[in-house]
Scaffold this active site. Structure first.
Site, PDB file in Angstrom:
ATOM      1  CG  ASP A 404      -2.155  -0.945   0.921  1.00  0.00           C
ATOM      2  OD1 ASP A 404      -2.418  -1.248  -0.259  1.00  0.00           O
ATOM      3  OD2 ASP A 404      -2.811  -1.380   1.880  1.00  0.00           O
ATOM      4  CE1 TYR A 492     -10.308  -5.174   4.435  1.00  0.00           C
ATOM      5  CE2 TYR A 492      -9.170  -5.554   2.362  1.00  0.00           C
ATOM      6  CZ  TYR A 492      -9.970  -6.011   3.397  1.00  0.00           C
ATOM      7  OH  TYR A 492     -10.414  -7.298   3.397  1.00  0.00           O
TER       8      TYR A 492
END
EC number: 1.4.3.-
Length: 784
Positions: A404, A492
């Site tokens: 990420d 998320y």
């Protein structure tokens, strides 16, 4: 007209009246509401009182780029005299050179410590920039360092190579560079051409759905492809999955995948690799069409077109819970804020703790110079990477590994909602980061608050031979300061908590909520996850969040002591009747060399970072214990081709290395597309160096094996997707650090039943708050 309601909130959790604004109201307006109070100079509110200010002992040497510094760096890079031949990124093509992003370069520890501890000058500040160089004969992505700052005649632009060990320094092959807008635009004509040729097939299979291109109004499908997009940079590919559009597209995948090769800068050379549907591979359009016309591609389940079930809103069809209309309890700083801040330097003091914060566009919030009662515990504590690896019998699931930081996790730390993301009355700080030649501000993206732990820090009742069952009772109130940020990276929402406890322990917590990256459901593929909707399967995956803890326990010479619990057979002469019997003892040793390792089975080992040259009053070496918390895991797959060498940091619970300025990060931000030949290979950190009595760094992993479930709909819940670790004093002090806390009660009862009750001057405080009905002030729901 509604007049203000004056409410006193007492010591424990209190139900605030329905005048409290509901979820969704603009927190800036909420502040205005809370600030309206009766004309009484003696009235104060625990929701509006600002933290006391303090002054950092030093100017923050880890601070990010100021707006004027970013603009000056941008102008220098684009100056023709710099020789970089740069194009405006908003107009760039694959064959252009252009800036991807600019950020502050980390400051070397060897330069910072003399500044902090010895009065040396503040270290020079540098910027770092990633530049996509598609105009070169061999196009690549190259990272540069620019400094010293502020920009002057002495400022230079140099390749930033020294902190990468993959063999090519800061250079990443074009095929492995970040897949940005120009690369996506370059692949769309091929995708549109292929999909337009089979629009009758997709329409028949998927309820009229077709894709004609990203800008074609006839398209009623969206597409997505994960990472990695290359193995070693020699080629590039996309495994594309199609979905129904909408706010919950992650939850409505279709059983149709397009595989393309998109190697190089010449989009005319891109080509089709094949299709996957019905768990079958079709290399060409002709073979796909033949199977369709033979009736071999019929869908067993139609994907739902209704996304309401996947929205995080009120669902009355689930039923009504008694008393749910009342506002839930909340943490309130009733006695006023007990922490002090220097916002300019991002410096915090709390109950003996002190530390600096800084921010990176890729790593988010980072902590430096963490001290307790004036003694340094950690030089640095920072998140290094958030990895997710999936499994499945479909290309997108099997192929997907996310780093990420590649998506600039820090920039996705968005605004926090007061009263829900963070308690009412929290302190909120903005974050800023460079965006081309300007500076972006994410408002209220960090919150700081003190919280009741909802259990006492310490408690004991001493029994007595009287009718009351005890002669004395002591209880110490538990509290902690939490620094929180939430990064929404794609599907998320990662919540990062750093909790500073009263006893000198420090807890790191990560939670995950948000949409699953799901797969199309097949009954025979339950080994990859359960069915969670009409045609949706929850895809099995791991979340691994890697952290760096650069311990400096009372100085840089530290050791990692291991105390293993072992069952041994022995005899003792005072138990002759037992002969030889089994009992436990500790086998204590220090790790000698850098290594990756896992927690001992049954947690039968204690790991302590200690200073071998410092002892407490009892002659014990002073240190901090690494206490595994909830769900401390590592990556399940150790030899997957999709994470072969670029995710080594995620493959063990713990690691210890010698600190080096050229090893500041476990990963590089463009490593994801180089699983076979990484720019940064974490395994190369372990080259046999001694770590006993040296400046060492501990790397640790939190996370969760995500065994997906129906209760992940609409989103995964923070209660379950939760992982933590604690750093706790281990003989660091001479006794527990609770004796100097006034928030306690001491109760004694003598033999005659006379009670004495000591509150040490800390009474039952109240928290006056002025609340108004918000509807007339706001005229409806506001926006964040």
């Amino acid at each position: 007209m509604h007049f203000p309601t004056f409410t006193y909130l007492a010591l424990t959790s209190v139900a605030i009246s329905s005048a409290v604004p509901p979820l969704g109201y603009d927190r800036r307006v909420l502040r205005d509401i809370f600030d309206k109070r009766e004309n009484n100079e003696t009235t104060s509110s625990c929701l509006t009182e600002a933290a006391l200010t303090t002054k950092a002992p030093k100017i923050n040497p880890w601070a990010g780029l100021a707006p004027e510094e970013n603009l000056a760096v941008w102008n220098l890079l684009h100056d023709p005299a710099s020789g970089l031949n740069l194009t405006d990124p908003t107009e760039a093509k694959l064959t252009d050179n252009y800036v991807f992003w600019v950020d502050a370069l980390h400051t070397n520890k060897s330069d910072v410590l003399p500044y902090l501890d010895e009065g040396a000058p503040k270290p020079s500040k540098y910027a770092r920039a990633i530049i996509f160089e598609g105009g070169k004969a061999e196009p690549d992505s190259q990272e540069y360092m620019i400094g010293p700052l502020p920009v002057s005649a002495e400022t230079t632009i140099e390749k930033l190579d020294y902190m990468y060990n993959g063999g090519s320094g800061g250079s990443v092959p074009f095929n492995a560079r970040y897949f940005d807008g120009p690369r996506s635009t370059a692949t769309d004509p091929l995708i549109a051409s292929i999909m337009s040729n089979i629009s009758d097939i997709t329409a028949a299979l998927f309820q009229g759905a077709a894709y004609y291109g990203s800008t074609d109004e006839r398209s009623n499908l969206t597409l997505t492809s994960g990472t990695p997009l290359s193995f070693d940079g020699t080629s590039a590919f996309r495994s594309i999955m199609f979905r129904f559009p909408g706010p919950a597209s992650y939850m409505t995948p279709l059983d149709f995948f397009l595989l393309i090769d998109c190697t190089g800068t010449d989009a005319s050379l891109y080509f089709l690799k094949g299709f996957v549907t019905n768990e079958k591979f079709f290399p060409t359009i002709a073979e796909l069409r033949a199977a369709f016309e033979a009736g071999e591609l019929a869908m067993e389940y139609d994907q739902t077109l209704d996304a309401d079930w996947a929205l995080v809103d009120y669902k009355p069809e689930l039923g009504v819970r008694d008393l749910e209309e009342r506002l839930a309890p909340s943490t309130l700083e009733i006695g006023g804020k007990r922490y002090k801040l220097d916002e300019e330097n991002r410096y915090v003091e709390y109950m003996g703790w002190s530390f600096y914060l800084t921010f990176s566009r890729t790593l988010g919030i980072m902590f430096y110079d963490i001290k307790f009662k004036g003694e340094r515990i950690l030089y640095e504590l920072s998140m290094q990477e958030a990895t997710a690896q999936y499994g499945g019998n479909q290309p997108k699931a099997a192929n997907t590994v996310y780093h990420d930081t590649y998506y600039q996790l820090g920039t996705e730390m968005g605004s926090l909602l007061e009263g829900f993301d963070c308690p009412w009355g929290s302190t909120f700080w903005n974050i800023t980061y460079s965006s081309y030649n300007t500076t972006e501000v994410n408002t209220n993206s960090i919150c700081i608050f003190e919280t009741d732990m909802n259990f006492p820090l310490a408690r004991h009742r001493t029994g007595a031979s009287n009718d009351y069952g005890f002669s004395n009772l002591g209880s110490v109130k538990g509290a902690a300061l939490i620094v929180r940020a939430i990064a929404t990276v794609g599907n998320y929402d990662y919540m990062f908590d750093y909790s500073f406890h009263m006893d000198g322990s420090l807890e790191v917590i990560v939670r995950a909520s948000g949409y699953l990256q799901s797969s199309f459901y097949y009954p025979d593929q339950g080994k990859f996850g359960p069915r969670i909707q009409q045609a949706t399967q929850g895809s099995l995956h791991d979340h691994i969040v890697t952290y760096k803890a650069d311990f400096d326990i009372l100085g840089t010479p530290n050791s990692l002591q291991v105390s293993e619990l072992k069952a041994v057979n022995q005899s003792q002469p005072w138990f002759p009747e037992l002969g030889t019997f089994e009992q436990m003892e500790m086998d204590i040793h220090n790790m000698q060399e850098e290594q990756q390792f896992n927690y001992a089975a049954n947690n039968q080992a204690m790991y302590v970072v200690l200073n071998p040259n410092a002892t407490n009053a009892w002659g014990e070496k002073r240190g901090y214990r690494i206490v595994p918390g909830r769900s401390d895991i590592h990556l399940s797959t150790l030899n997957s081709p999709w994470s072969l060498k670029n995710s080594e940091f995620a493959k063990s619970h713990l690691a210890v290395t010698r600190q080096h300025d050229n090893e500041p990060f476990a990963n590089s931000v463009q490593n994801i597309n180089l699983p076979w030949k990484p720019q940064q290979d974490f395994s190369k950190f372990f080259d046999g160096e001694c770590v006993d009595g040296e400046d060492l760094v501990v790397w640790f992993n939190l996370g969760m094996h995500h065994f997906t479930r129906s209760e992940d709909v609409p989103v995964t819940l923070y209660t379950e997707a939760y992982s933590s670790i604690v750093f706790a004093p281990q003989n660091f002090f001479d006794r527990a650090q609770d004796g100097d806390l006034l928030n306690r009660r001491w109760v004694q009862i003598d033999d005659e039943g006379k009670m004495t009750f000591e509150d040490y001057g800390v009474g039952l405080d109240v928290c006056p708050i002025v609340l108004e009905e918000p509807t007339e002030l706001l005229g409806g729901v506001g926006e964040l």
